[in-house]
Structures are given as C-alpha cells and as structure tokens.
Design a protein around this motif. Structure first.
Motif, PDB file in Angstrom:
ATOM      1  N   VAL A 255       0.867  -1.174   0.000  1.00 33.26           N
ATOM      2  CA  VAL A 255       0.000   0.000   0.000  1.00 33.26           C
ATOM      3  C   VAL A 255       0.906   1.226   0.000  1.00 33.26           C
ATOM      4  O   VAL A 255       1.851   1.302   0.782  1.00 33.26           O
ATOM      5  CB  VAL A 255      -0.911   0.022   1.249  1.00 33.26           C
ATOM      6  CG1 VAL A 255      -1.712   1.317   1.316  1.00 33.26           C
ATOM      7  CG2 VAL A 255      -1.830  -1.184   1.260  1.00 33.26           C
ATOM      8  N   ARG A 256       0.596   2.178  -0.879  1.00 35.90           N
ATOM      9  CA  ARG A 256       1.355   3.423  -0.941  1.00 35.90           C
ATOM     10  C   ARG A 256       0.401   4.574  -1.216  1.00 35.90           C
ATOM     11  O   ARG A 256      -0.682   4.373  -1.743  1.00 35.90           O
ATOM     12  CB  ARG A 256       2.395   3.366  -2.065  1.00 35.90           C
ATOM     13  CG  ARG A 256       3.444   2.302  -1.819  1.00 35.90           C
ATOM     14  CD  ARG A 256       4.516   2.280  -2.846  1.00 35.90           C
ATOM     15  NE  ARG A 256       5.243   3.547  -2.834  1.00 35.90           N
ATOM     16  CZ  ARG A 256       6.024   3.947  -3.826  1.00 35.90           C
ATOM     17  NH1 ARG A 256       6.171   3.206  -4.897  1.00 35.90           N
ATOM     18  NH2 ARG A 256       6.665   5.082  -3.762  1.00 35.90           N
ATOM     19  N   ARG A 257       0.869   5.756  -0.877  1.00 29.46           N
ATOM     20  CA  ARG A 257       0.094   6.950  -1.230  1.00 29.46           C
ATOM     21  C   ARG A 257       0.301   7.229  -2.707  1.00 29.46           C
ATOM     22  O   ARG A 257       1.399   7.106  -3.230  1.00 29.46           O
ATOM     23  CB  ARG A 257       0.543   8.150  -0.404  1.00 29.46           C
ATOM     24  CG  ARG A 257       0.151   7.979   1.056  1.00 29.46           C
ATOM     25  CD  ARG A 257       0.222   9.263   1.828  1.00 29.46           C
ATOM     26  NE  ARG A 257      -0.853  10.153   1.412  1.00 29.46           N
ATOM     27  CZ  ARG A 257      -0.707  11.456   1.232  1.00 29.46           C
ATOM     28  NH1 ARG A 257       0.443  12.049   1.432  1.00 29.46           N
ATOM     29  NH2 ARG A 257      -1.733  12.193   0.841  1.00 29.46           N
ATOM     30  N   VAL A 258      -0.759   7.611  -3.386  1.00 30.57           N
ATOM     31  CA  VAL A 258      -0.708   7.853  -4.824  1.00 30.57           C
ATOM     32  C   VAL A 258       0.201   9.043  -5.157  1.00 30.57           C
ATOM     33  O   VAL A 258       0.709   9.152  -6.258  1.00 30.57           O
ATOM     34  CB  VAL A 258      -2.136   8.029  -5.402  1.00 30.57           C
ATOM     35  CG1 VAL A 258      -2.752   9.345  -4.949  1.00 30.57           C
ATOM     36  CG2 VAL A 258      -2.140   7.900  -6.916  1.00 30.57           C
ATOM     37  N   TYR A 259       0.438   9.904  -4.176  1.00 34.09           N
ATOM     38  CA  TYR A 259       1.276  11.084  -4.400  1.00 34.09           C
ATOM     39  C   TYR A 259       2.771  10.756  -4.358  1.00 34.09           C
ATOM     40  O   TYR A 259       3.588  11.574  -4.748  1.00 34.09           O
ATOM     41  CB  TYR A 259       0.962  12.163  -3.359  1.00 34.09           C
ATOM     42  CG  TYR A 259      -0.474  12.628  -3.411  1.00 34.09           C
ATOM     43  CD1 TYR A 259      -0.932  13.418  -4.470  1.00 34.09           C
ATOM     44  CD2 TYR A 259      -1.372  12.272  -2.419  1.00 34.09           C
ATOM     45  CE1 TYR A 259      -2.254  13.837  -4.528  1.00 34.09           C
ATOM     46  CE2 TYR A 259      -2.696  12.691  -2.472  1.00 34.09           C
ATOM     47  CZ  TYR A 259      -3.123  13.468  -3.519  1.00 34.09           C
ATOM     48  OH  TYR A 259      -4.430  13.885  -3.579  1.00 34.09           O
TER      49      TYR A 259
ATOM     50  N   GLU B  56     -14.102  -1.093  13.869  1.00 31.07           N
ATOM     51  CA  GLU B  56     -15.481  -1.166  13.371  1.00 31.07           C
ATOM     52  C   GLU B  56     -15.533  -0.871  11.875  1.00 31.07           C
ATOM     53  O   GLU B  56     -16.313  -1.485  11.141  1.00 31.07           O
ATOM     54  CB  GLU B  56     -16.383  -0.200  14.146  1.00 31.07           C
ATOM     55  CG  GLU B  56     -17.825  -0.193  13.686  1.00 31.07           C
ATOM     56  CD  GLU B  56     -18.564  -1.525  13.840  1.00 31.07           C
ATOM     57  OE1 GLU B  56     -19.642  -1.656  13.234  1.00 31.07           O
ATOM     58  OE2 GLU B  56     -18.084  -2.435  14.548  1.00 31.07           O
ATOM     59  N   PHE B  57     -14.688   0.036  11.402  1.00 28.38           N
ATOM     60  CA  PHE B  57     -14.607   0.322   9.969  1.00 28.38           C
ATOM     61  C   PHE B  57     -14.235  -0.945   9.200  1.00 28.38           C
ATOM     62  O   PHE B  57     -14.854  -1.271   8.186  1.00 28.38           O
ATOM     63  CB  PHE B  57     -13.583   1.432   9.693  1.00 28.38           C
ATOM     64  CG  PHE B  57     -13.235   1.557   8.239  1.00 28.38           C
ATOM     65  CD1 PHE B  57     -14.117   2.135   7.339  1.00 28.38           C
ATOM     66  CD2 PHE B  57     -12.023   1.078   7.761  1.00 28.38           C
ATOM     67  CE1 PHE B  57     -13.802   2.233   5.984  1.00 28.38           C
ATOM     68  CE2 PHE B  57     -11.705   1.173   6.414  1.00 28.38           C
ATOM     69  CZ  PHE B  57     -12.594   1.750   5.523  1.00 28.38           C
ATOM     70  N   VAL B  58     -13.221  -1.661   9.685  1.00 31.04           N
ATOM     71  CA  VAL B  58     -12.786  -2.892   9.018  1.00 31.04           C
ATOM     72  C   VAL B  58     -13.943  -3.874   8.938  1.00 31.04           C
ATOM     73  O   VAL B  58     -14.203  -4.465   7.885  1.00 31.04           O
ATOM     74  CB  VAL B  58     -11.569  -3.522   9.738  1.00 31.04           C
ATOM     75  CG1 VAL B  58     -11.264  -4.905   9.180  1.00 31.04           C
ATOM     76  CG2 VAL B  58     -10.350  -2.618   9.622  1.00 31.04           C
TER      77      VAL B  58
ATOM     78  N   ILE C  23      -4.169   2.933   8.102  1.00 29.27           N
ATOM     79  CA  ILE C  23      -5.517   2.697   8.657  1.00 29.27           C
ATOM     80  C   ILE C  23      -6.578   3.034   7.608  1.00 29.27           C
ATOM     81  O   ILE C  23      -7.633   3.544   7.914  1.00 29.27           O
ATOM     82  CB  ILE C  23      -5.756   3.485   9.973  1.00 29.27           C
ATOM     83  CG1 ILE C  23      -5.577   4.990   9.771  1.00 29.27           C
ATOM     84  CG2 ILE C  23      -4.886   2.939  11.095  1.00 29.27           C
ATOM     85  CD1 ILE C  23      -6.077   5.834  10.939  1.00 29.27           C
ATOM     86  N   SER C  24      -6.262   2.707   6.376  1.00 28.31           N
ATOM     87  CA  SER C  24      -7.172   3.009   5.260  1.00 28.31           C
ATOM     88  C   SER C  24      -7.822   1.733   4.728  1.00 28.31           C
ATOM     89  O   SER C  24      -7.431   0.622   5.079  1.00 28.31           O
ATOM     90  CB  SER C  24      -6.388   3.676   4.126  1.00 28.31           C
ATOM     91  OG  SER C  24      -5.539   2.715   3.500  1.00 28.31           O
ATOM     92  N   HIS C  25      -8.770   1.920   3.840  1.00 29.76           N
ATOM     93  CA  HIS C  25      -9.388   0.778   3.168  1.00 29.76           C
ATOM     94  C   HIS C  25      -8.355   0.016   2.344  1.00 29.76           C
ATOM     95  O   HIS C  25      -8.450  -1.193   2.180  1.00 29.76           O
ATOM     96  CB  HIS C  25     -10.559   1.242   2.295  1.00 29.76           C
ATOM     97  CG  HIS C  25     -10.141   2.085   1.141  1.00 29.76           C
ATOM     98  ND1 HIS C  25      -9.684   3.378   1.293  1.00 29.76           N
ATOM     99  CD2 HIS C  25     -10.071   1.815  -0.184  1.00 29.76           C
ATOM    100  CE1 HIS C  25      -9.365   3.865   0.102  1.00 29.76           C
ATOM    101  NE2 HIS C  25      -9.600   2.934  -0.804  1.00 29.76           N
ATOM    102  N   ALA C  26      -7.339   0.719   1.833  1.00 32.19           N
ATOM    103  CA  ALA C  26      -6.286   0.050   1.056  1.00 32.19           C
ATOM    104  C   ALA C  26      -5.533  -0.951   1.924  1.00 32.19           C
ATOM    105  O   ALA C  26      -5.158  -2.032   1.462  1.00 32.19           O
ATOM    106  CB  ALA C  26      -5.344   1.088   0.455  1.00 32.19           C
TER     107      ALA C  26
ATOM    108  N   HIS D 254     -11.438   8.420   9.017  1.00 36.66           N
ATOM    109  CA  HIS D 254     -10.064   8.041   9.382  1.00 36.66           C
ATOM    110  C   HIS D 254      -9.755   8.284  10.854  1.00 36.66           C
ATOM    111  O   HIS D 254      -8.650   8.660  11.223  1.00 36.66           O
ATOM    112  CB  HIS D 254      -9.037   8.688   8.449  1.00 36.66           C
ATOM    113  CG  HIS D 254      -9.105   8.084   7.098  1.00 36.66           C
ATOM    114  ND1 HIS D 254      -9.946   8.570   6.127  1.00 36.66           N
ATOM    115  CD2 HIS D 254      -8.507   6.997   6.569  1.00 36.66           C
ATOM    116  CE1 HIS D 254      -9.835   7.812   5.053  1.00 36.66           C
ATOM    117  NE2 HIS D 254      -8.977   6.856   5.294  1.00 36.66           N
ATOM    118  N   ASP D 255     -10.770   8.057  11.678  1.00 39.17           N
ATOM    119  CA  ASP D 255     -10.621   8.162  13.128  1.00 39.17           C
ATOM    120  C   ASP D 255     -10.044   6.828  13.622  1.00 39.17           C
ATOM    121  O   ASP D 255     -10.715   5.799  13.536  1.00 39.17           O
ATOM    122  CB  ASP D 255     -11.985   8.423  13.762  1.00 39.17           C
ATOM    123  CG  ASP D 255     -11.952   8.497  15.275  1.00 39.17           C
ATOM    124  OD1 ASP D 255     -10.927   8.125  15.892  1.00 39.17           O
ATOM    125  OD2 ASP D 255     -12.974   8.922  15.850  1.00 39.17           O
ATOM    126  N   PRO D 256      -8.814   6.830  14.135  1.00 38.88           N
ATOM    127  CA  PRO D 256      -8.192   5.570  14.568  1.00 38.88           C
ATOM    128  C   PRO D 256      -9.055   4.786  15.564  1.00 38.88           C
ATOM    129  O   PRO D 256      -9.019   3.553  15.568  1.00 38.88           O
ATOM    130  CB  PRO D 256      -6.878   6.015  15.218  1.00 38.88           C
ATOM    131  CG  PRO D 256      -6.564   7.330  14.580  1.00 38.88           C
ATOM    132  CD  PRO D 256      -7.907   7.968  14.307  1.00 38.88           C
TER     133      PRO D 256
END
Length: 116
Positions: free
Chosen positions: A6-10, A64-66, A105-108, A57-59
C-alpha cells in the motif's frame, strides 16, 4: 503469490511496484491522470460514501470500519472488483494506491490484508 503493498498515490512510482492500482472512489486532488502512473483505477472496490464519511479516518473507529468494510466487500459489485485485484496478484507485485494521509488505517490496508 507476489507481494501486495500500500502506498500513497502522491509518492513517486518505484520500479518494484508492479501493477499500480488506485483503489479510491474519488480521484486524488491535485493529481493529473498523466502523472499518476496508474495501470488501473478500481473505484468499485472502495468503501461506500456513507461508510467513508462515518469513519473519517478516526483511529478509534478503525476496528469497526474494518468490520463494516469487509461486509461491503461481499456485495456483488465490490466482490467482483476484489476478485479482479486477486487475479492481478497472481501475475506479479501489486501496489494499492490511495490518497489517504494515513494509508496504514485506510481501506487500502484492509484490501492488502485480504489479498495477502
């Protein structure tokens, strides 16, 4: 099976990225399609707008997001998109790209875990 990262697109593309796939629903702000260096944009695998907004993106909400996101990934359109990503892992390295500041902590990150 090849590696999934996983990487940032930037971030600048790396020679060992393999297939570079943007997994965000919305195109990254301030990034041209030419400079993104993508092999694909798989927005169908992204979380719903409602879930993304709720999570923010609240840690403290990550667990629960997962759970909720994995449930969404069972929906037909998202399941098909996830299977497409699985097929890509069979042919070499796969880099999942996101514009999210905290890629860990992203969907990626959830997708990468499922694909490994």
């Amino acid at each position: 099976m090849a590696g999934v990262r996983v990487r940032r697109v930037y971030e600048e593309a790396s020679g060992d990225d393999g297939a570079r796939v943007l997994v965000d629903r919305v195109w990254p702000r301030g990034l041209s399609k030419a400079s993104a260096g993508l092999d694909a944009w798989c927005k169908e695998v992204a979380p719903s707008t409602e879930l993304r907004r709720w999570y923010g993106h609240d840690p403290e909400r990550y667990t629960e997001f997962v759970r909720r996101y994995r449930a969404e990934l069972e929906e037909p359109g998202r399941a098909e998109a996830l299977e497409h990503l699985r097929r890509l892992t069979r042919s070499g390295p796969l880099t999942l790209l996101t514009a999210t500041v905290r890629a860990d902590i992203s969907h990626a990150a959830v997708l990468a875990e499922l694909l490994r």
